[in-house]
Design a protein around this motif. Structure first.
Motif: not given
Length: 135
Positions: A25-26, A45, A47, A54-56, A58-62
């Motif tokens: 997470s952030n 990369r 993920v 959340e985006t962490v 700069g990478e989209q989170g799932y």
């Protein structure tokens, strides 16, 4: 059961560059955030997989592994040992090539199941510690 150096080297250098980091997470105080930074500097990369999605960095989170709409090579697990086995099973179902349980994450049965499924597996180690050893 401990991963040998050859398996660690293979996962870090040859298994692929897309790493799903479960528990990322952030929260910059968490180990997962620091390790994600090291993996990115090493060319991976990263993920994020976290309930908040959340985006962490700069990478989209799932929210889960199965929500990721593309293949992942390695699943790096930063959840407690009681939850880690289910994540390893999800990694197998997702088609990952390797599972990496972080320092302190130990589940011998999950290790055995994951290896039986044909994946490389590392348990109770940290890629941020292992990467500098690659030389």
């Amino acid at each position: 059961m401990d991963a040998d150096d050859e398996t660690i080297r293979r996962i870090l250098t040859g298994t692929g560059d897309t790493w799903a980091v479960v528990g990322l997470s952030n929260n910059t105080a968490r180990a997962a955030y620091g390790v994600a930074g090291v993996l990115r500097r090493f060319g991976k990369r990263v993920v994020p997989v976290h309930p908040k999605a959340e985006t962490v960095l700069g990478e989209q989170g799932y929210a889960s592994l199965d929500a990721i709409p593309f293949d992942v090579d390695v699943v790096d697990v930063f959840v407690n040992s009681g939850l880690a086995g289910a994540v390893a099973d999800e990694a197998v179902a997702k088609g990952a090539k390797a599972v990496w349980f972080q320092l302190g994450v130990v589940d011998e049965e999950a290790y055995a199941r994951t290896r039986e499924a044909g994946l490389d597996m590392v348990m109770n180690r940290c890629p941020a510690i292992e990467i500098p050893k690659l030389g």
